[in-house]
Scaffold this active site. Structure first.
Site, PDB file in Angstrom:
ATOM      1  N   ASP A   1       0.804  -1.227   0.000  1.00  0.00           N
ATOM      2  CA  ASP A   1       0.000   0.000   0.000  1.00  0.00           C
ATOM      3  C   ASP A   1       0.840   1.282   0.000  1.00  0.00           C
ATOM      4  O   ASP A   1       0.313   2.362  -0.263  1.00  0.00           O
ATOM      5  CB  ASP A   1      -0.923   0.026   1.226  1.00  0.00           C
ATOM      6  CG  ASP A   1      -2.024  -1.025   1.159  1.00  0.00           C
ATOM      7  OD1 ASP A   1      -2.138  -1.695   0.114  1.00  0.00           O
ATOM      8  OD2 ASP A   1      -2.761  -1.185   2.144  1.00  0.00           O
TER       9      ASP A   1
ATOM     10  N   THR B   1      -3.830 -10.879  -6.270  1.00  0.00           N
ATOM     11  CA  THR B   1      -2.834 -11.000  -7.351  1.00  0.00           C
ATOM     12  C   THR B   1      -1.804  -9.873  -7.228  1.00  0.00           C
ATOM     13  O   THR B   1      -0.682 -10.003  -7.703  1.00  0.00           O
ATOM     14  CB  THR B   1      -3.468 -10.920  -8.755  1.00  0.00           C
ATOM     15  OG1 THR B   1      -4.103  -9.641  -8.902  1.00  0.00           O
ATOM     16  CG2 THR B   1      -4.486 -12.023  -8.978  1.00  0.00           C
TER      17      THR B   1
HETATM   18  O1  F6P Z   1      -1.167  -5.340   2.843  1.00  0.00           O
HETATM   19  C1  F6P Z   1      -2.179  -4.371   2.814  1.00  0.00           C
HETATM   20  C2  F6P Z   1      -3.402  -4.957   2.227  1.00  0.00           C
HETATM   21  O2  F6P Z   1      -2.994  -5.488   1.024  1.00  0.00           O
HETATM   22  C3  F6P Z   1      -4.565  -4.005   2.046  1.00  0.00           C
HETATM   23  O3  F6P Z   1      -4.558  -3.264   0.876  1.00  0.00           O
HETATM   24  C4  F6P Z   1      -5.746  -4.917   2.149  1.00  0.00           C
HETATM   25  O4  F6P Z   1      -6.904  -4.262   2.571  1.00  0.00           O
HETATM   26  C5  F6P Z   1      -5.299  -5.898   3.162  1.00  0.00           C
HETATM   27  O5  F6P Z   1      -3.898  -6.003   3.028  1.00  0.00           O
HETATM   28  C6  F6P Z   1      -5.984  -7.222   3.060  1.00  0.00           C
HETATM   29  O6  F6P Z   1      -5.214  -8.238   3.601  1.00  0.00           O
HETATM   30  P1  F6P Z   1      -5.758  -9.530   4.391  1.00  0.00           P
HETATM   31  O7  F6P Z   1      -7.018  -9.961   3.722  1.00  0.00           O
HETATM   32  O8  F6P Z   1      -4.646 -10.493   4.275  1.00  0.00           O
HETATM   33  O9  F6P Z   1      -6.001  -9.076   5.796  1.00  0.00           O
END
Ligand code: F6P
Length: 347
Positions: A128, A278
């Protein structure tokens, strides 16, 4: 000297490059014993570590994911877990911890340092790109490349079918991936949490293009964008109402709602593509491999010099160190100047 490192939060391309760099610089060059902590902070809560020698980190530079696993464990959530972390550190005779993570993982590192005296250094990780104190985090370049390729590919199918293609990208709090891939891919509208367009603004852009003979559009939306309408109504779209250990909601689905609204308000055929995981799976770009390697080497040097409570950071072309406490004060958001560059090409 005995050190241990962990990867916490969502996985991210380049994690293995950091692990390799810390192990090579710390183990082979400085002669330390280097441990990998399994699954983020959970490995210290549960005393789950593995020794990393040169053969454990051989051939992993280009690999996605993390060979030591990750989790969103927050040792400050369950009473006694922070003490368990410290008991493992003491019990194993660990002199220093390298924490590779985003705002949550590094926030825990900073608290353990401030409140329990943990000897820790941080490495900023997230696709991010929203950590303060550093110009870029590793993993971001790979995510932008994946998203840009998707935007490029969607152009031809959008044009062939005279459709509006909505592309939903990651970015929990900030729109870095959306704005960069949108600029690189030539998006016709970009919606990000920092500067959200209203749904009507997007429809106007789509209609302006049609009036110029362009009967297709590409709209990039960051998952964390709250949809707003000119009436003042607003909506953040969640894919689940469950919270993680750091209190974050699970985002996802804004693209589908937006596509439906565009269809309803303009009469254009609209479709949605959600890039999801992805963007953070698979092999890192060359840029991310190099940046992650530089961060890893710097982290080992910081441990050698006892720079506890500090984080490796990129400033311009240099890898420097900044206090974790300073880097965590606020998230790094997309500046207006960058969004305005993207806006030049809207419609
Ligand atoms: O690493 C950040 C991120 O990719 C965010 O953009 C996203 O909302 C989140 O992780 C989702 O990750 P997880 O589903 O693994 O908690």
């Amino acid at each position: 000297m005995r050190i241990a490192m962990l990867t916490g939060g969502g996985d991210c391309p380049g994690l293995n490059a950091v692990i390799r760099a810390v192990t090579r610089r710390g183990g082979a060059e400085y002669g330390w014993e280097v441990y990998g902590i399994r699954n983020g902070w959970r490995g210290l809560v549960e005393d789950d570590l593995k020794l990393l020698g040169p053969s454990a980190v051989s051939g992993i530079l280009h690999q996605g994911g993390t060979i030591i696993g990750t989790s969103r464990t927050n040792p400050f959530k369950i009473e006694g877990d922070a003490d368990r972390v410290m008991a493992t550190v003491r019990g194993r005779g660990i002199d220093a911890v390298v924490a590779i993570g985003g705002e949550d993982t590094l926030g825990v590192a900073n608290r353990l340092h401030a409140e329990f005296g943990l000897q820790v250094v941080g490495v900023p990780k997230t696709i991010d790109n929203d950590i303060g104190g550093t110009d870029y985090t590793f993993g971001f370049d790979t995510a932008v490349s994946v998203a840009t390729e998707a935007v490029d590919r969607l152009h031809s199918t959008a044009e062939s079918h005279n459709r509006v293609m909505v592309v939903e990208v990651m970015g929990r709090h900030t729109g870095w991936i959306a704005v960069m891939s949108g600029i690189a891919g030539g998006a016709d509208a970009i919606l990000i949490p920092e500067f959200p367009l209203t749904v009507e603004d997007v429809c106007d852009l789509v209609e302006q293009r049609a009036a110029r003979g362009k009967h297709f559009s590409i709209v990039v939306v960051s998952e964390g964008t709250a949809l707003t309408w000119r009436s003042g109504e607003g909506q953040t779209i969640l894919s689940s109402d469950q919270l993680d250990a750091f209190g974050h909601v699970r985002l996802g689905g804004v693209g589908a709602v937006l596509a439906k609204e565009i269809e309803r308000m303009t009469g254009f055929d609209a479709r949605v593509t959600i890039l999801g995981y992805t963007q953070r799976g698979g092999t890192p770009t060359a840029h991310d491999r190099v940046l992650a390697t530089r961060y890893g080497v710097k982290a080992a040097e910081m441990v050698k010099e006892g720079r506890w409570g500090m984080m490796a950071a990129l400033r311009g072309d240099a890898i420097v160190e900044v206090p974790l406490a300073e880097a965590l004060v606020e998230l790094k958001t997309v500046p207006l100047e960058l969004y305005e560059i993207a806006q030049t090409f809207f419609g």
